[in-house]
Enzyme design. Structure first.
Site, PDB file in Angstrom:
ATOM      1  N   LYS A 268      15.390  -7.293  28.464  1.00 23.54           N
ATOM      2  CA  LYS A 268      16.356  -7.008  27.751  1.00 23.54           C
ATOM      3  C   LYS A 268      16.008  -6.312  26.054  1.00 23.54           C
ATOM      4  CE  LYS A 268      19.602 -10.837  28.657  1.00 23.54           C
ATOM      5  NZ  LYS A 268      20.358 -12.043  28.190  1.00 23.54           N
TER       6      LYS A 268
ATOM      7  N   SER B 170       4.007   2.263  17.767  1.00 26.07           N
ATOM      8  CA  SER B 170       5.280   1.281  17.782  1.00 26.07           C
ATOM      9  C   SER B 170       6.476   1.460  16.793  1.00 26.07           C
ATOM     10  CB  SER B 170       4.614  -0.228  17.397  1.00 26.07           C
ATOM     11  OG  SER B 170       5.538  -1.061  17.846  1.00 26.07           O
TER      12      SER B 170
END
Length: 350
Positions: free
Chosen positions: A140, A100
């Site tokens: 988004k 991540s």
């Protein structure tokens, strides 16, 4: 004697100036071991600035991280990009990962290296808005993260296509595969091997090229100060959960027995610390509301004769809320069952 004092007044500032001007030229190692949160970001960025001020030769970010908060990650990356000294990310020791946010930091660094037995990737954004975030908002966030990591990879000449896949598809690869795919620069056995491999290497810093001289350089390991270490500890999902439950129990005892004072004070402090920690975690607010509802039902049981019905409902609400509290598939970001069930048991006993 007066002349000697005047001479010292002239010489000492020159000695301080020369130390700052030429620096120690050493290698600074900054360790990240765990989730990337505001405390870690403060620690890393401060050490990068300090190394720049003292004109060190190289900064190494040695990390093992499951990821963390997006804002904290971007703060670290900004510090790396503004550094006038090369920054090397090193995924180490064996068994570590740069997942991540760690993937973003590794790709953004001037040099990226990994130890055998480590992995990198799975950079899909964690839902920090909880279960209530809609599909459009999630899309988004993913698009923004994809564009960001692609720009970082292109800036460093790394595999931009794989970088984007690590965000969109959560792909993850081993150290050897990362080297083959041009994601990292080196696979080395340890920190000493990395230092040797970087000697005489050319590194692009903005528009200039810097040649590293790492042979026989002093290696300095930096650690968090006490305040940063405390904030880092309470940002753990397990500690945050314990603090939250302790806070709610304290407030329950204070409201059901007015005048005790101590439970209310401890409960308030614990809740504030828990709220600080929760800003770094993927909290499901439906779960949080269920826990709060459970405490309200327990308080209501004190004033309303329900023959235990409110207490049972409160216990069920807290149990379900605790299970739902962390909205993440990453085990490192979840509450350990070894913590969850004993904490619930102690809460119900109180």
């Amino acid at each position: 004697m007066t002349a000697f004092r005047k001479l010292l007044v002239i010489i000492l500032p020159l000695m301080v100036w020369s130390t700052n001007a030429f620096g120690s030229g050493g290698i600074v190692v900054i360790k990240i071991d765990g989730a990337i949160n505001p405390a870690v970001a403060e620690f890393v960025t401060n050490e990068i600035r300090s190394a720049n001020m003292s004109l060190e030769e190289l900064i190494v970010i040695q990390m093992d991280t499951p990821g963390g908060l997006d804002t904290a990650m971007r703060e670290i990356i900004k510090a790396i990009q503004s550094s006038k000294i090369p920054v090397a990310s090193f995924v180490s020791p064996g068994g570590s990962r740069a997942a991540s946010a760690g993937t973003f930091i590794a790709i953004a660094s001037h040099i990226a290296a990994m130890e055998p037995g480590t992995n990198i990737g799975a950079a899909h954004p964690v839902n920090l808005m909880g279960g209530g975030a809609g599909k459009v908002m999630e899309e988004k966030v993913v698009n923004d993260a994809s564009a960001y990591i692609r720009s970082l990879a292109e800036q460093r000449g790394r595999n931009a296509h794989w970088a984007e896949l690590s965000v969109r598809k959560s792909v993850s690869v081993s150290a050897e595969e990362a080297k083959r795919l041009n994601i990292i620069d080196f696979v080395v056995a340890n920190l000493d091997s990395l230092v040797l491999a970087l000697d005489k290497r050319e590194v692009k810093l903005g528009k200039s090229i810097v040649v590293l001289n790492t042979t026989d350089k002093n290696i300095v390991f930096k650690e968090m100060n006490r305040r940063q270490r405390l904030l880092d500890i309470i940002s753990s999902p397990n500690i945050a959960y314990i603090l939250m439950m302790l806070g709610l129990v304290g407030l329950y005892l204070e409201l059901s027995n007015p005048g005790l004072i101590l439970p209310g004070v401890i409960g308030s402090i614990s809740l504030i610390l828990a709220l600080y920690a929760m800003q770094t975690l993927p909290i499901n607010y439906a779960g949080l509301l269920l826990i709060i509802l459970g405490v309200v039902l327990f308080i209501a049981e004190v004033n309303v004769m329900s023959y235990g019905l409110l207490s049972i409902s409160g216990a069920i609400s807290i149990f379900l809320g605790s299970i739902m509290l962390i909205d993440s598939d990453d085990p490192a970001m979840q509450i350990s069952k070894m913590i969850l069930y004993p904490t619930l048991g102690m809460t119900f006993l109180l």
